[in-house]
Design an enzyme around this catalytic site. Structure first.
Site, PDB file in Angstrom:
ATOM      1  N   MET A   1       0.827  -1.177   0.088  1.00  0.00           N
ATOM      2  CA  MET A   1      -0.177  -0.117  -0.113  1.00  0.00           C
ATOM      3  C   MET A   1       0.919   1.303   0.111  1.00  0.00           C
ATOM      4  O   MET A   1       0.505   2.426   0.295  1.00  0.00           O
ATOM      5  CB  MET A   1      -1.088  -0.102   1.294  1.00  0.00           C
ATOM      6  CG  MET A   1      -2.029  -1.029   1.245  1.00  0.00           C
ATOM      7  SD  MET A   1      -3.431  -0.626   2.168  1.00  0.00           S
ATOM      8  CE  MET A   1      -2.753  -0.529   3.654  1.00  0.00           C
ATOM      9  N   GLY A   2       2.279   1.025  -0.383  1.00  0.00           N
ATOM     10  CA  GLY A   2       3.057   2.245  -0.487  1.00  0.00           C
ATOM     11  C   GLY A   2       3.513   2.808   0.942  1.00  0.00           C
ATOM     12  O   GLY A   2       3.662   1.997   1.888  1.00  0.00           O
TER      13      GLY A   2
ATOM     14  N   HIS B   1       9.660  -2.926   3.347  1.00  0.00           N
ATOM     15  CA  HIS B   1       9.042  -3.092   1.752  1.00  0.00           C
ATOM     16  C   HIS B   1      10.497  -3.539   1.164  1.00  0.00           C
ATOM     17  O   HIS B   1      10.180  -4.278   0.302  1.00  0.00           O
ATOM     18  CB  HIS B   1       8.468  -1.851   1.354  1.00  0.00           C
ATOM     19  CG  HIS B   1       7.275  -1.363   2.074  1.00  0.00           C
ATOM     20  ND1 HIS B   1       7.004  -0.478   2.988  1.00  0.00           N
ATOM     21  CD2 HIS B   1       5.891  -2.103   2.042  1.00  0.00           C
ATOM     22  CE1 HIS B   1       5.734  -0.460   3.316  1.00  0.00           C
ATOM     23  NE2 HIS B   1       5.136  -1.348   2.775  1.00  0.00           N
TER      24      HIS B   1
ATOM     25  N   GLN C   1     -10.092  -2.789   2.740  1.00  0.00           N
ATOM     26  CA  GLN C   1      -9.432  -3.331   3.789  1.00  0.00           C
ATOM     27  C   GLN C   1      -9.616  -2.446   5.037  1.00  0.00           C
ATOM     28  O   GLN C   1      -8.974  -2.473   6.219  1.00  0.00           O
ATOM     29  CB  GLN C   1      -8.208  -3.882   3.770  1.00  0.00           C
ATOM     30  CG  GLN C   1      -7.225  -3.006   3.323  1.00  0.00           C
ATOM     31  CD  GLN C   1      -5.881  -3.728   2.931  1.00  0.00           C
ATOM     32  OE1 GLN C   1      -5.857  -4.194   1.873  1.00  0.00           O
ATOM     33  NE2 GLN C   1      -4.876  -3.629   3.781  1.00  0.00           N
TER      34      GLN C   1
ATOM     35  N   GLN D   1      -2.144 -12.184   8.112  1.00  0.00           N
ATOM     36  CA  GLN D   1      -2.270 -11.870   6.729  1.00  0.00           C
ATOM     37  C   GLN D   1      -1.653 -12.977   5.889  1.00  0.00           C
ATOM     38  O   GLN D   1      -2.077 -13.535   5.104  1.00  0.00           O
ATOM     39  CB  GLN D   1      -1.775 -10.481   6.245  1.00  0.00           C
ATOM     40  CG  GLN D   1      -1.711 -10.153   4.845  1.00  0.00           C
ATOM     41  CD  GLN D   1      -1.445  -8.604   4.561  1.00  0.00           C
ATOM     42  OE1 GLN D   1      -2.541  -7.847   4.851  1.00  0.00           O
ATOM     43  NE2 GLN D   1      -0.231  -8.669   4.437  1.00  0.00           N
TER      44      GLN D   1
ATOM     45  N   VAL E   1      11.457  -6.608   9.687  1.00  0.00           N
ATOM     46  CA  VAL E   1      12.453  -5.669   9.831  1.00  0.00           C
ATOM     47  C   VAL E   1      12.150  -4.577  10.859  1.00  0.00           C
ATOM     48  O   VAL E   1      11.041  -4.276  10.860  1.00  0.00           O
ATOM     49  CB  VAL E   1      12.582  -4.874   8.414  1.00  0.00           C
ATOM     50  CG1 VAL E   1      13.637  -3.967   8.586  1.00  0.00           C
ATOM     51  CG2 VAL E   1      12.838  -5.913   7.333  1.00  0.00           C
TER      52      VAL E   1
ATOM     53  N   SER F   1       4.190   1.383   8.049  1.00  0.00           N
ATOM     54  CA  SER F   1       4.146   2.792   7.419  1.00  0.00           C
ATOM     55  C   SER F   1       3.195   3.710   8.465  1.00  0.00           C
ATOM     56  O   SER F   1       3.328   4.942   8.398  1.00  0.00           O
ATOM     57  CB  SER F   1       3.176   2.371   6.231  1.00  0.00           C
ATOM     58  OG  SER F   1       3.866   1.914   5.258  1.00  0.00           O
TER      59      SER F   1
END
Length: 281
Positions: free
Chosen positions: A30-31, A37, A61, A153, A176, A186
């Site tokens: 989702m950026g 990422h 979601q 997930q 991480v 995020s």
């Protein structure tokens, strides 16, 4: 790196690569990219000839009271990071491209989505399962890469791939962390300085549980008490703190020989999750 906006463009690009016998890896995101990422992109890069990263803040979601409107977005920054990580295609579709007028199909995974984040965020995993199935159909990857921070997930997506006979290997990659142990997310940008310091208690709670198991206690009560003490000391009330089977998320009363310890909590403006796999030596 090419930035593509439509499913047709992505399918054409992947078909061209497949004609050259290319292996295709997908990283759904989702950026708001961070080092977590990037680790997924690098894992895909190491194993595949063509790497596709999807960048799509998936509205289905998010619940009505959740942070869809505020979710961090910076496509230009994300594109630079993806290109530096060796990504070949950044798929950045619009909501209308992913959910055209009249869209009425939802994928629901029973059982796995009834607990933890599924219970706390009703409908969340229906949105995840549906958008991931669409991405698998569009890209047709050999493997797809997800961060283990979202352990539930990963299990849900694996079940979707298995139950729908989708020929995609779902790879869970290690969490991480920041130097102080906070899992990269995020949503960490929502934390002010004081809450950022408090948030490290989630990782300390997991470490305390690991220490309990290392001292040869496998009891769920003892393990959860140690983890709760760390959260309580930081003034954090967990949304859930569960010890569950890492395979099917059924609740367990001991580590035998492994168990998933998962936590979710609101810290200031951020809802954070973290987990660890406990195992007997």
């Amino acid at each position: 790196m090419r930035v593509l906006r439509t499913a047709a463009e992505v399918r054409a690009a992947v078909a061209g690569a497949r004609a050259r016998n290319a292996r295709v890896g997908l990283v759904p995101t989702m950026g708001a990219f961070h080092d977590g990422h990037i680790s997924l992109m690098r894992a895909a890069r190491d194993a595949h000839d063509l790497v596709v990263v999807s960048l799509f803040v998936n509205p289905t979601q998010f619940g009505p009271a959740e942070d869809l409107a505020a979710y961090p977005r910076d496509e230009q920054r994300d594109a630079r990071i993806a290109e530096q990580a060796g990504v070949d295609i950044l798929f950045a579709p619009s909501v209308a491209e992913m959910y055209p007028h009249g869209f009425s199909t939802t994928i629901h995974v029973s059982g796995l989505t009834d607990v933890m984040d599924g219970a706390a965020r009703p409908g969340h995993f229906d949105g995840v399962a549906t958008v991931v199935a669409k991405l698998f159909a569009i890209v047709g990857p050999d493997a797809a890469y997800f961060g283990q921070k979202d352990a539930q997930q990963v299990l849900v997506v694996r079940r979707v791939a298995r139950d729908l006979n989708l020929p995609v290997r779902v790879v869970g990659c290690p969490i991480v962390r920041e130097p102080d142990g906070l899992a990269m997310s995020s949503r960490n940008v929502y934390l002010d300085a004081a809450d950022r310091a408090r948030a490290t208690a989630l990782h300390r709670a997991l470490v305390a549980a690991e220490d309990v198991v290392a001292r040869s206690s496998t009891s769920a009560d003892v393990i959860l008490d140690a983890a709760r003490a760390e959260l309580r000391a930081a003034g954090i009330q967990p949304e859930y703190l569960d010890l569950r089977s890492p395979d099917d998320l059924t609740e367990v009363d001991e580590v035998a020989p492994t168990a998933l310890l998962a936590v979710a909590a609101r810290v200031g403006a951020a809802r954070l999750i973290d987990n660890t796999i406990l195992e007997t030596r």
